[in-house]
Enzyme design. Structure first.
Site, PDB file in Angstrom:
ATOM      1  N   ARG A 107      67.866 -39.368  62.952  1.00  0.00           N
ATOM      2  CA  ARG A 107      67.286 -39.869  61.699  1.00  0.00           C
ATOM      3  C   ARG A 107      66.655 -38.743  60.882  1.00  0.00           C
ATOM      4  NH1 ARG A 107      64.079 -44.645  63.319  1.00  0.00           N
ATOM      5  NH2 ARG A 107      66.065 -45.234  64.253  1.00  0.00           N
TER       6      ARG A 107
ATOM      7  N   HIS B  66      68.022 -44.454  72.677  1.00  0.00           N
ATOM      8  CA  HIS B  66      66.592 -44.288  72.984  1.00  0.00           C
ATOM      9  C   HIS B  66      65.898 -43.541  71.845  1.00  0.00           C
ATOM     10  CE1 HIS B  66      68.222 -44.861  77.127  1.00  0.00           C
ATOM     11  NE2 HIS B  66      67.159 -45.614  77.216  1.00  0.00           N
TER      12      HIS B  66
ATOM     13  N   GLY C  56      75.142 -38.337  84.495  1.00  0.00           N
ATOM     14  CA  GLY C  56      76.269 -38.009  85.364  1.00  0.00           C
ATOM     15  C   GLY C  56      76.858 -36.647  85.023  1.00  0.00           C
TER      16      GLY C  56
ATOM     17  N   LEU D 265      70.161 -44.547  91.005  1.00  0.00           N
ATOM     18  CA  LEU D 265      69.238 -44.204  89.922  1.00  0.00           C
ATOM     19  C   LEU D 265      68.693 -45.459  89.264  1.00  0.00           C
ATOM     20  CD1 LEU D 265      71.456 -41.588  89.790  1.00  0.00           C
ATOM     21  CD2 LEU D 265      69.706 -40.950  88.163  1.00  0.00           C
TER      22      LEU D 265
ATOM     23  N   TYR E 139      67.292 -55.656  82.548  1.00  0.00           N
ATOM     24  CA  TYR E 139      67.653 -54.326  83.086  1.00  0.00           C
ATOM     25  C   TYR E 139      66.756 -53.974  84.274  1.00  0.00           C
ATOM     26  CZ  TYR E 139      68.068 -49.120  82.583  1.00  0.00           C
ATOM     27  OH  TYR E 139      68.251 -47.770  82.752  1.00  0.00           O
TER      28      TYR E 139
ATOM     29  N   SER F 179      64.886 -46.726  87.071  1.00  0.00           N
ATOM     30  CA  SER F 179      64.228 -46.362  85.816  1.00  0.00           C
ATOM     31  C   SER F 179      62.749 -46.713  85.918  1.00  0.00           C
ATOM     32  CB  SER F 179      64.862 -47.144  84.674  1.00  0.00           C
ATOM     33  OG  SER F 179      64.014 -47.156  83.550  1.00  0.00           O
ATOM     34  N   SER F 180      61.935 -46.046  85.098  1.00  0.00           N
ATOM     35  CA  SER F 180      60.484 -46.326  85.130  1.00  0.00           C
ATOM     36  C   SER F 180      60.162 -47.737  84.634  1.00  0.00           C
ATOM     37  CB  SER F 180      59.726 -45.295  84.285  1.00  0.00           C
ATOM     38  OG  SER F 180      60.205 -45.306  82.955  1.00  0.00           O
ATOM     39  N   CYS F 181      61.133 -48.426  84.013  1.00  0.00           N
ATOM     40  CA  CYS F 181      60.852 -49.779  83.514  1.00  0.00           C
ATOM     41  C   CYS F 181      60.786 -50.806  84.635  1.00  0.00           C
ATOM     42  CB  CYS F 181      61.869 -50.197  82.481  1.00  0.00           C
ATOM     43  SG  CYS F 181      63.486 -50.469  83.201  1.00  0.00           S
TER      44      CYS F 181
ATOM     45  N   LYS G 183      67.666 -53.205  88.207  1.00  0.00           N
ATOM     46  CA  LYS G 183      67.278 -51.956  88.876  1.00  0.00           C
ATOM     47  C   LYS G 183      66.444 -52.235  90.131  1.00  0.00           C
ATOM     48  CE  LYS G 183      69.182 -48.893  86.126  1.00  0.00           C
ATOM     49  NZ  LYS G 183      70.310 -48.094  86.625  1.00  0.00           N
TER      50      LYS G 183
ATOM     51  N   ARG H 154      80.655 -39.066  82.834  1.00  0.00           N
ATOM     52  CA  ARG H 154      80.725 -38.683  81.407  1.00  0.00           C
ATOM     53  C   ARG H 154      79.437 -38.997  80.672  1.00  0.00           C
ATOM     54  NH1 ARG H 154      86.088 -40.631  78.490  1.00  0.00           N
ATOM     55  NH2 ARG H 154      85.105 -42.652  78.883  1.00  0.00           N
TER      56      ARG H 154
END
Ligand SMILES: NC(=O)C1=CN([C@@H]2O[C@H](COP(=O)(O)OP(=O)(O)OC[C@H]3O[C@@H](n4cnc5c(N)ncnc54)[C@H](OP(=O)(O)O)[C@@H]3O)[C@@H](O)[C@H]2O)C=CC1
Ligand SMILES: C[C@H]1O[C@H](OP(=O)(O)OP(=O)(O)OC[C@H]2O[C@@H](n3cnc4c(=O)[nH]c(N)nc43)[C@H](O)[C@@H]2O)[C@@H](O)[C@@H](O)C1=O
Length: 308
Positions: free
Chosen positions: A188, A180, A17, A106, A137, A108-110, A141, A13
């Protein structure tokens, strides 16, 4: 992956995904297993063990995670570490116990060091200190990548890890604080246009650079790599192009049609100065993104409007 295979999409959801689900349905997969977090709490070891023993999926996309923007990562540090370690440990271990043929994790680039050379090559993993705002986080990962590699090395499991750049698209999270940057600014600017506000405030200095990939492009890449890639280590998924946050804000402002001023709130964190992916490994595998940023933002804005 054979079309009749049983495929479990964890996190179906969510933004990613749901894009993977659309892609698989479009390709003719008709034996897809899904559970909401209310039906199956992936942090719960026993629930996940029972689910895998009952369903015995052939393939797994691990797109369930505790996810959020820079302030959410920095605020809910314990949850980002605990939830993500629990979810991925439970899914990866039970995939092994139940003979899953292939799993995609999956990340992440972090995961890359804050001050790594740009663009970020896969080999820069664990070569320096992480960005403090998302260290919990990122640590989770990195553990996920190492889980996949360890289960491959010790048990011969074909588990692969992909590292998407910053994503946006349909079903994104538009929470004012926890989202994000791209969905946050769509909301905004839209609200400022509606209320004829004279200015919109952007977090940080506007100088950090980010790379953005539309989630449906990511789903295409995930499907492609699930069919074609079987190695240890990680593969970056991105566009190989980035933009400053200020220029991103100006682009979203134009697409939304807001005419006021931009202000910058330097009390909010900038995070990593730049995280541009080196996508040469992905391109050498034969995959390239299709949806460019301006087109993608317009599609995301339409999705945002349709759900108001
Ligand atoms: N968004 C981005 O910019 C980026 C995302 N990624 C990665 O992509 C993956 C998907 O992210 P994204 O789609 O954006 O995230 P979302 O927040 O949109 O979706 C996450 C999904 O995970 C599920 N989930 C979370 N916690 C649990 C739990 N305890 N038990 C069961 N399910 C749970 C949720 O299920 P439910 O809806 O049923 O509650 C939700 O659908 C993540 O691994 C993320 O790290 C990587 C790079 C960038
Ligand atoms: C995908 C990635 O997402 C997170 O990292 P991030 O790249 O820093 O993501 P972000 O989208 O939140 O911010 C990008 C930049 O944009 C600026 N910015 C301006 N105005 C808003 C704003 O209104 N909201 C947000 N969130 N940021 C804003 C913000 O200050 C920053 O300089 C990781 O924690 C980690 O989880 C991760 O992997």
């Amino acid at each position: 992956m054979e079309k009749g295979a049983k495929v479990y999409i964890a996190g179906h959801r969510g933004m990613v995904g749901s894009a993977i689900l659309r892609k698989l349905q479009g390709e003719g997969f008709d034996n897809i297993v899904t559970r909401t977090s209310a039906e199956l709490d992936l942090r719960n070891q026993q629930q996940v063990a029972d689910f895998f023993a009952a369903e015995k999926p052939d393939y797994v996309f691990l797109a369930a995670a505790k996810v959020g923007g820079i302030v959410a990562n920095n605020t809910y540090r314990a949850e980002f570490l605990y939830d993500n370690l629990q979810i991925q440990n439970n899914i990866i271990h039970n995939s092994y116990l139940n003979g899953v043929k292939k799993l995609m994790f999956l990340g992440s680039s972090c995961i890359y060091p804050k001050m790594a050379p740009q663009p970020l090559k896969e080999e820069y993993l664990l070569t320096g200190l992480l960005e403090p705002t998302n260290e919990p986080y990122a640590i989770a990962k990195i553990a996920g990548i190492k889980m996949c590699d360890a289960y491959r090395a010790q048990y011969g499991c074909n588990y692969i890890s992909v590292m998407p750049t910053n994503l946006y698209g349909y079903n994104d999270n538009y929470h004012p604080q926890n989202s994000h940057v791209l969905p946050a600014l769509i909301r905004r600017f839209h609200e400022a246009k509606d209320s004829a506000a004279p200015s919109v405030t952007i977090w940080g200095t506007g100088s950090p650079m980010r790379e953005f990939l539309f989630a449906d492009d990511l789903a295409e890449a995930c499907y492609y790599l699930m069919q074609n890639y079987n190695e240890e280590g990680l593969v970056n998924i991105g566009t190989g192009e980035d933009i400053t946050i200020k220029d991103l804000a100006l682009l979203i402002k134009r697409i939304v049609g807001y005419e006021g001023e931009l202000l910058f709130d330097a009390t909010k964190p900038d995070g990593t100065p730049r995280k541009l992916m080196d996508v040469s490994k992905l391109h050498s595998q034969g995959w390239h993104h299709k949806i460019e940023l301006e087109e993608g933002i317009a599609l995301a804005y339409q999705d945002f409007l349709s759900k108001l």
